[in-house]
Every structure is written in structure tokens, then in C-alpha cells.
Design a protein around this motif. Structure first.
Motif, mmCIF file in Angstrom:
data_model
loop_
_atom_site.group_PDB
_atom_site.id
_atom_site.type_symbol
_atom_site.label_atom_id
_atom_site.label_comp_id
_atom_site.label_asym_id
_atom_site.label_seq_id
_atom_site.Cartn_x
_atom_site.Cartn_y
_atom_site.Cartn_z
ATOM 1 N N ARG A 25 29.921 42.683 39.782
ATOM 2 C CA ARG A 25 29.852 43.149 38.375
ATOM 3 C C ARG A 25 31.063 43.778 38.015
ATOM 4 O O ARG A 25 31.718 43.240 36.706
ATOM 5 N N ILE A 26 31.807 44.545 38.737
ATOM 6 C CA ILE A 26 32.915 45.237 38.321
ATOM 7 C C ILE A 26 34.084 44.071 38.161
ATOM 8 O O ILE A 26 34.857 44.180 37.198
ATOM 9 N N VAL A 27 34.048 42.976 38.920
ATOM 10 C CA VAL A 27 35.325 42.269 38.907
ATOM 11 C C VAL A 27 34.913 41.488 37.592
ATOM 12 O O VAL A 27 35.645 41.000 37.020
ATOM 13 N N ARG A 28 33.615 40.907 37.414
ATOM 14 C CA ARG A 28 33.215 40.037 36.316
ATOM 15 C C ARG A 28 33.801 40.843 34.907
ATOM 16 O O ARG A 28 34.069 40.396 33.978
ATOM 17 N N ASP A 29 33.330 42.328 34.988
ATOM 18 C CA ASP A 29 33.492 43.133 33.881
ATOM 19 C C ASP A 29 35.071 43.278 33.614
ATOM 20 O O ASP A 29 35.506 43.468 32.447
ATOM 21 N N MET A 30 36.024 42.938 34.344
ATOM 22 C CA MET A 30 37.496 42.951 34.066
ATOM 23 C C MET A 30 37.797 41.984 33.036
ATOM 24 O O MET A 30 38.793 42.233 32.226
#
Length: 516
Positions: A402-407
Motif C-alpha cells: 500500500r505504501i509503495v503504491r501510494d507513492m
């Protein structure tokens, strides 16, 4: 921005020095029968002295937290070039006050260009080069270097075979002669090559039982096509290392030694050092005397045909799961280099990054999590690395994804952007405090064919990166749909939840899989 497995460099022992610091109050001397002074009395005495010392003093300054100042101006040391009669290029940088000189001899063609069936032969050649020359045995070579106070080594990377030297400036000439002999005329004693080969074979067996190194072995195999050199360790695997012998090492060395393509980098206090004379004397007469076998490597780093994958390597009873998440990244020579540096610092390159704030600080899933873009001449991996408790394996993967995608969609806040830029700008000069560090940086310019002003414009370029630049770089170079996941952990506990998580088809590697 690149991460190397320390085990690839040899055996490492991690040690921690612990120093106990005790704050001692003014203590009264023990009385005759050995009783300790009353602690309340000691505290009261100390407080009275502290109050007396601060009477009338303005302590309001203590209420103001220190803030970082404006970074001081910094310029990378200037450097120049000249060529020897045999075509060898010399790059030299005068760094006043650095009496310990450093020299790096770079010969293009590292692990990327070696034949697939001999993967690891370039690293083996580099490790065998200091084991004696045509004129000196291994012991004689070591003794000669020690008499000069010199450190002389050889090693290989994906891009080059290199020899390195550190020595006091007063002994630079004879030390350079030693390094040149090692680089151009190594003896490659058969018994020493076999010993180093056997050490690598034993190291590979140890790596197979180490969860961290096992993950580092499986991860590139998952990302890259099998015919891409980056799909295996730089130092080779069992099937390619086992048949290597003295002839294979000598042949590989001969294929790389070409003075007209080599570069010697020298850094340190060069005032009064006759560089051209010494370089010509010890290196200018070297010639390419043999050809060696050749092989045409692929032009690009190709992805695994299977696309994004989920791979679970069974490690029964493991209390933790080693996680690797990523895809093929970018080459070093990239117009978005500075934006990617800031992007990675925000994502997972610093302690207060998004990944570490959530995975470590908020969720408590891991002691630490780190992301990197490993930039080589071709596209290396983009990777997120961490270890988590077995019970939280799936939640940790979900949060990380999720965090990588949100970047790619959530621009950095002003605080994130400023913190990342200030950190990168602030630590940059610290990377070039020694002659060896300056020489290594100049070697990078040579290896990656970067412009001469690359290091001098780094800080201004990073300082100019905006939030929009970071988001655009993330959208260009982070591909959530291509993220592969590698888990090394207890399949009995993890496999079911991993399949139910809907991350994709799960490939299970059994615990008794052959290390071949």
C-alpha cells in the motif's frame, strides 16, 4: 544508492561495543565501617550546588530546540586527466592535506560480461590477483606491501575488474609499481585459486541456510530473466563456480586487461608528486599480450517472463519471515536520478521514511525496513527489504504494498520533502572526507560514463527537486502491478494466509530444495 550483500565481499563478524556510562554525583567518602552515603542527602547536596550555579542566569535559551542551519557551500575536488603512451587514461585530483594517497585502476568488463557458464569467474580472478605475481610469491607480495605501509587489493563489480591502493605519499612510486605488477602480471597459483574457489563453495552452502542471504539469492531470480546476468549472485552459484580452475581465471583476466581501455584514478595530496613520470614508468609500458575468450552479453536487463510473482521459500520453524518486494528498476545513467534519490529517501531510504514510520514505528512489525534503487550500468532491482515476525507476515506485506503504491498518487508533504532534501544535501560532503572516497567517486564517473560536473551539481540538483518532481518520478519508475514478493519463512504458518491474500499465484520452494 546501490546495496551490496556484505557476504559477497567475504566473511564478516558483526560486533557491538557497549560502553556503560555512569553519571556520578558528588559522594561523601564512606565511613569507617563501609556504609554508603545516604542517597537523599547526596541528591539534596547536588541540587543545592546546581541551584547556586544557575542563580541569576537566563535559561530561556534551553526552551528553544536547535534548528539546522544553512548548508555550507561545497565543491567536489577538481580533477584533471592525461594519457600515457600506451593509451591508459590517468584521472588525478589534488586534495590538500590528505597525505595518504589512493589509486584505483579500473578495467572495464565485470560480472555482466562474463560467460554464463562461468558466472563468478571475474570475482574469483579479482580475489586471486593479490596471491602473487610473476616476480613475487604471495608471501613476498604481502611483505613488500607491508614494508611500504600500503594496502593493495583487487576486486570485481558488475561493471569492472579493479585494483586499489592506499599508501603514504612518500612511498607512492614503489607501491604503484607493486599494484601494477599485481594487475598486469598476476601469477594465479593453482593451489591458491582452488582454495579461493572452495571458500566460495563453502560460502554458498552457508548462504543457503541463512534466511537473509537466501532471500537475496531468490529475489533476483524472481525479477530477472534466467539469461540476464543480474538473475544470479555476482560471485556465481554452485554449478558455475565448481568447475572454475586456474586456466579459467587466467583466461578471464587476459580478456579484461587492455591498457588502452583502462583508467587509473589517483586522489590525495599530490603536491610535488611526479605523477606523469611515475605513471608512465610503472604503467605506460604495459601492453595487452593476450586475448582470452570473449562472449557477447545482452544489451539490456530483461525481466522474468512470468511477470510479477509471489514466491515462498519454506523454512520450517522460522520465527521470522524475510521479505523482499520489488521489480526491475533503472540504470544509473538516468535523467531522473536526483528525483529518484529524493523519492527513495521519502519512501524507505531514511529512518523517518514512510515505510519505517508505519512498518516499524506505528505497527511494530519490524525492527527496520529499507528501500533502494540499485543502479548499475543496466537496470538493477528496485527493492524493499525487511524481516518481520511470522505472525504478521501478511499484514506487513499488505501495508508495504500500500505504501509503495501510494507513492505514485500521494505527493510528499512539505516536511517530508524538506527532510529528505536536507538529509541528502547534508550528508553528501561527508562521503568524500578521505582520499579513497574521492578516488571511489571519480571511479564511479568513469565506470558509468557520467559528465565531469556530476558530483559538483548533485547538491543544487537535489535542492531543486519539487514535490511534483517526486510524484512524476514515482509514476515513471514505480510500477505497483509489476511488484514481485519473495518470502523466506515457515510455510506451515504462512502459505495459507499468503494464498488467501490474493496477491497472485504462490510458488512454493520446499525446504529441501537443492542449492544448485
Amino acid at each position: 544508492m546501490t546495496i551490496e550483500d556484505p557476504a559477497e565481499k567475504g566473511f564478516i563478524t558483526d560486533t557491538t561495543d557497549v560502553t556503560d556510562v555512569v553519571d556520578e554525583a558528588d559522594e561523601q567518602a564512606p565511613d569507617a565501617v563501609g556504609e554508603a552515603p545516604d542517597s537523599a542527602a547526596v541528591f539534596a547536596t547536588t541540587e543545592r550546588r546546581r541551584d547556586t550555579a544557575t542563580d541569576g542566569a537566563d535559561l530561556s535559551v534551553l526552551d528553544q530546540r536547535p534548528a539546522p542551519g544553512v548548508p555550507r557551500d561545497y565543491h567536489f575536488p577538481k580533477f584533471e586527466r592525461f594519457r600515457l603512451s600506451n593509451g591508459l587514461t590517468v584521472v588525478h585530483s589534488h586534495v590538500p592535506g590528505r597525505a595518504l594517497l589512493a589509486a584505483h585502476l579500473i578495467m572495464p568488463g565485470g560480472g555482466w560480461t562474463e560467460p554464463p557458464g562461468q558466472a563468478g569467474v571475474t570475482v574469483l580472478a579479482g580475489r586471486a590477483m593479490p596471491e602473487g605475481t610473476r616476480r613475487l610469491s604471495a608471501i613476498e607480495f604481502i611483505e613488500a606491501s607491508e614494508r611500504l605501509g600500503a594496502e593493495i587489493h583487487a576486486d570485481a563489480s558488475w561493471e569492472s575488474l579493479s585494483a586499489t591502493l592506499e599508501v603514504p605519499r612518500s612511498r607512492f612510486g614503489p607501491a604503484l609499481a607493486l599494484m601494477a605488477d599485481m594487475a598486469f602480471e598476476p601469477a594465479f597459483p593453482g593451489e591458491e585459486v582452488e582454495r579461493l574457489r572452495d571458500e566460495r563453495m563453502n560460502d554458498l552452502l552457508q548462504a543457503w541456510s541463512d534466511p537473509r542471504r537466501r532471500a537475496e539469492r531468490v529475489f533476483p531470480e524472481t525479477l530477472f530473466s534466467p539469461d540476464t546476468p543480474y538473475s544470479r549472485p555476482l560471485a556465481g552459484i554452485q554449478t558455475t563456480v565448481r568447475p572454475l580452475d586456474r586456466d579459467a581465471v587466467a583466461d578471464r583476466h587476459a580478456s579484461l586487461i587492455d591498457p588502452s581501455a583502462a583508467t587509473l584514478v589517483i586522489a590525495g595530496d599530490l603536491a610535488g608528486v611526479p605523477l606523469e613520470q611515475l605513471a608512465e614508468e610503472h604503467l605506460g609500458t604495459r601492453t595487452k599480450t593476450a586475448t582470452g575468450s570473449t562472449w557477447s552479453p545482452p544489451e539490456m536487463a530483461a525481466a522474468n517472463a512470468g511477470g510479477a510473482q509471489v514466491v515462498l521459500v519454506d523454512r520450517p520453524g522460522a520465527p521470522q519471515s524475510e521479505l523482499r518486494i520489488g521489480h526491475i528498476g533503472v540504470p544509473r545513467k538516468n535523467p531522473d536520478f536526483h528525483a529518484i534519490a529524493v523519492l527513495n529517501a521519502i519512501l524507505g531510504g531514511t529512518f523517518n521514511s514512510r515505510l519505517n514510520r508505519v512498518i516499524r514505528e506505528e505497527k511494530g512489525y519490524s525492527y527496520g525496513i529499507h528501500s533502494s534503487f540499485e543502479m548499475r550500468r543496466r537496470s538493477g532491482p528496485f527493492a524493499v527489504r525487511c524481516a518481520v515476525e511470522t505472525a504478521v507476515t501478511i499484514p506487513a506485506i499488505d501495508e508495504t504494498l500500500r505504501i509503495v503504491r501510494d507513492m505514485t498518487t500521494l505527493p510528499p508533504t512539505d516536511e517530508e520533502l524538506n527532510t529528505a532534501r536536507d538529509y541528502l544535501v547534508g550528508v553528501f560532503p561527508l562521503r568524500f572526507e578521505t582520499s579513497s572516497q574521492v578516488a571511489a567517486a571519480l571511479s564511479g564517473l568513469v565506470i558509468f560514463e557520467l559528465p565531469d560536473d556530476e558530483l559538483d551539481r548533485y547538491r543544487p540538483a537535489v535542492s531543486a527537486i519539487s514535490a511534483d518532481d517526486v510524484t512524476r518520478a514515482a509514476q515513471r519508475h514505480i510500477r505497483p502491478q509489476d511488484l514481485s514478493v519473495v518470502v523466506v519463512g515457515d510455510a506451515k504458518e504462512v502459505e495459507g494466509p499468503l494464498r488467501e491474500a490474493g496477491l497472485g499465484e504462490v510458488t512454493l520452494v520446499p525446504a529441501d530444495a537443492s542449492p544448485e
